[in-house]
Design a protein around this motif. Structure first.
Motif, mmCIF file in Angstrom:
data_model
loop_
_atom_site.group_PDB
_atom_site.id
_atom_site.type_symbol
_atom_site.label_atom_id
_atom_site.label_comp_id
_atom_site.label_asym_id
_atom_site.label_seq_id
_atom_site.Cartn_x
_atom_site.Cartn_y
_atom_site.Cartn_z
ATOM 1 N N LEU A 70 0.936 -1.068 0.094
ATOM 2 C CA LEU A 70 0.085 -0.014 0.000
ATOM 3 C C LEU A 70 0.860 1.367 0.054
ATOM 4 O O LEU A 70 0.762 2.151 -0.787
ATOM 5 N N PHE A 71 1.817 1.313 1.001
ATOM 6 C CA PHE A 71 2.550 2.561 1.160
ATOM 7 C C PHE A 71 4.001 2.551 0.206
ATOM 8 O O PHE A 71 4.522 3.552 0.289
ATOM 9 N N VAL A 72 4.189 1.455 -0.389
ATOM 10 C CA VAL A 72 5.562 1.555 -1.114
ATOM 11 C C VAL A 72 5.284 1.418 -2.624
ATOM 12 O O VAL A 72 5.815 1.987 -3.487
ATOM 13 N N ILE A 79 -2.087 8.650 -4.046
ATOM 14 C CA ILE A 79 -2.785 9.850 -4.608
ATOM 15 C C ILE A 79 -4.098 9.771 -3.644
ATOM 16 O O ILE A 79 -4.845 10.905 -3.531
ATOM 17 N N SER A 80 -4.830 8.607 -3.808
ATOM 18 C CA SER A 80 -6.205 8.439 -3.049
ATOM 19 C C SER A 80 -6.308 9.014 -1.392
ATOM 20 O O SER A 80 -6.887 9.737 -0.997
ATOM 21 N N LEU A 81 -5.065 8.689 -0.839
ATOM 22 C CA LEU A 81 -4.712 9.060 0.496
ATOM 23 C C LEU A 81 -4.658 10.416 0.643
ATOM 24 O O LEU A 81 -5.327 11.312 1.503
ATOM 25 N N ILE A 262 -9.717 7.076 -0.564
ATOM 26 C CA ILE A 262 -9.622 5.785 -0.206
ATOM 27 C C ILE A 262 -10.734 4.846 -0.528
ATOM 28 O O ILE A 262 -10.516 3.563 -0.613
ATOM 29 N N VAL A 263 -12.071 5.338 -0.495
ATOM 30 C CA VAL A 263 -13.018 4.298 -0.451
ATOM 31 C C VAL A 263 -13.189 4.053 -2.060
ATOM 32 O O VAL A 263 -13.357 2.328 -2.250
ATOM 33 N N THR A 264 -12.796 4.960 -2.838
ATOM 34 C CA THR A 264 -13.174 4.471 -4.387
ATOM 35 C C THR A 264 -12.082 3.389 -4.659
ATOM 36 O O THR A 264 -12.085 2.272 -5.315
ATOM 37 N N HIS A 265 -10.888 3.530 -3.969
ATOM 38 C CA HIS A 265 -9.557 2.516 -4.153
ATOM 39 C C HIS A 265 -10.190 1.338 -3.478
ATOM 40 O O HIS A 265 -9.881 0.163 -4.086
ATOM 41 N N ALA A 281 -6.956 -4.630 4.006
ATOM 42 C CA ALA A 281 -5.867 -3.456 4.283
ATOM 43 C C ALA A 281 -6.153 -2.037 4.176
ATOM 44 O O ALA A 281 -5.756 -1.268 5.094
ATOM 45 N N ILE A 282 -6.792 -1.840 2.886
ATOM 46 C CA ILE A 282 -7.129 -0.489 2.692
ATOM 47 C C ILE A 282 -8.150 -0.082 3.793
ATOM 48 O O ILE A 282 -8.118 1.276 4.351
ATOM 49 N N ALA A 283 -9.228 -0.848 4.082
ATOM 50 C CA ALA A 283 -10.020 -0.550 4.848
ATOM 51 C C ALA A 283 -9.722 -0.340 6.435
ATOM 52 O O ALA A 283 -10.219 0.429 7.086
#
Length: 306
Positions: A70-72, A79-81, A262-265, A281-283
């Motif tokens: 996610l972060f790397v 972009i979503s974050l 984040i939610v669309t991702h 993990a996104i959730a």
């Protein structure tokens, strides 16, 4: 804590539970529903975030690799974050203060006018297909209201692609979100203002409260702490969980992912690609952000009236 002290604490808790058993029985239906449909799915999502799960095969334990990806490795998530944090930082506080300001002003009106104004201000949040009017306003041809105005008054020579140009997308989404924000929190604030004990103002006048702003800070806001907290939770959730507005107005995915959140991702990976471990993990990241923001907001609200 020693074993004897712990044993004594357990005995006291058990004694209190037996004493208030009727209250626990009355709470049991809600508690069971909460555990089944809220707490358990959250815990299950956190557990799945450490797995690779595609809905067809059994989950495979992958540890922290979903979070590392996610972060790397996931530029679209970053972009979503960024979009989500920017969106929440601007629309959250503004919509929260707007809800209270409108509720405070409406509360000063006579009862019949107050009821009409409450309905008018609350209507956008319950209207169906509310995006149609915004699509007409920001239509990319010369018939769109915004383009028509700018071209007729000489501000622009050609139509602007409001909903496809990355310079305008996020700003338009913020405007629409603010327009929709006078919802449940607004009604909660109206109810809170109606329930402030009038004798508090009389006591405040005796204690030296001299104007409306002092009444607001030292009496009204402290008396409304439960409604203020409820409104904050609602506004935080709606600001961070924005997705429907983006998908309806600028499409999914948006041009260059300029309006991704984040939610669309999460929807992309959860309901289209069915990578349930990664979407979990996104959730979980979104849940942690919302929980942290909520704790900070609660701490700030405790200072109201001090």
């Amino acid at each position: 804590m020693s074993a004897s002290h712990l044993k004594e604490r357990v005995r006291l808790v058990w004694r209190d539970m037996k004493k208030y058993k009727h209250a626990y029985v009355l709470l049991a239906p809600y508690f069971i529903i909460f555990l089944t449909f809220t707490a358990f799915p959250v815990l299950m999502s956190v557990a799945l975030s450490f797995t690779n799960f595609n809905m067809l095969q059994s989950p495979e334990w992958v540890g922290w690799s979903n979070y590392a990806k996610l972060f790397v490795n996931d530029d679209i998530f970053l972009i979503s974050l960024k979009n989500t944090l920017l969106f929440a930082a601007i629309t959250g506080p503004i919509s929260y203060m707007a809800c209270f300001l409108f509720a405070w002003l409406v509360n000063e009106l006579p009862p019949k006018i107050r009821a009409i104004m409450t309905l008018i201000l609350y209507a956008p949040s319950i209207s169906g297909n509310t995006y149609l009017i915004w699509q007409l306003i920001f239509s990319g041809d010369s018939y769109g209201f915004a383009n028509s105005f700018l071209m007729n008054w000489g501000f622009s020579l050609e139509p602007i692609q409001w909903l496809q140009d990355t310079k305008y997308m996020l700003v338009i989404l913020m405007i629409v979100q603010l327009w929709l924000s006078l919802g449940t929190a607004f009604l909660a604030f109206i109810a809170g203002l109606q329930n402030v004990d009038p004798t508090l103002y009389e006591a405040g006048a005796i204690d030296g409260v001299r104007n409306r702003w002092q009444e607001l800070w030292f009496i009204t806001l402290p008396a409304m702490r439960p409604q203020l907290l409820f409104g904050a939770v609602i506004q935080i959730a709606s600001s961070f969980a924005v997705a429907e507005i983006s998908m309806n107005l600028v499409g999914f995915p948006s041009v260059d992912y300029a309006a991704n959140t984040i939610v669309t991702h999460l929807i992309d990976y959860g309901t289209i690609r069915f990578e349930m471990g990664y979407s979990s993990a996104i959730a979980t990241v979104l849940f942690a952000i919302m929980l942290l923001t909520n704790l900070i907001t609660q701490r700030l609200l405790r200072k109201v009236g001090e």
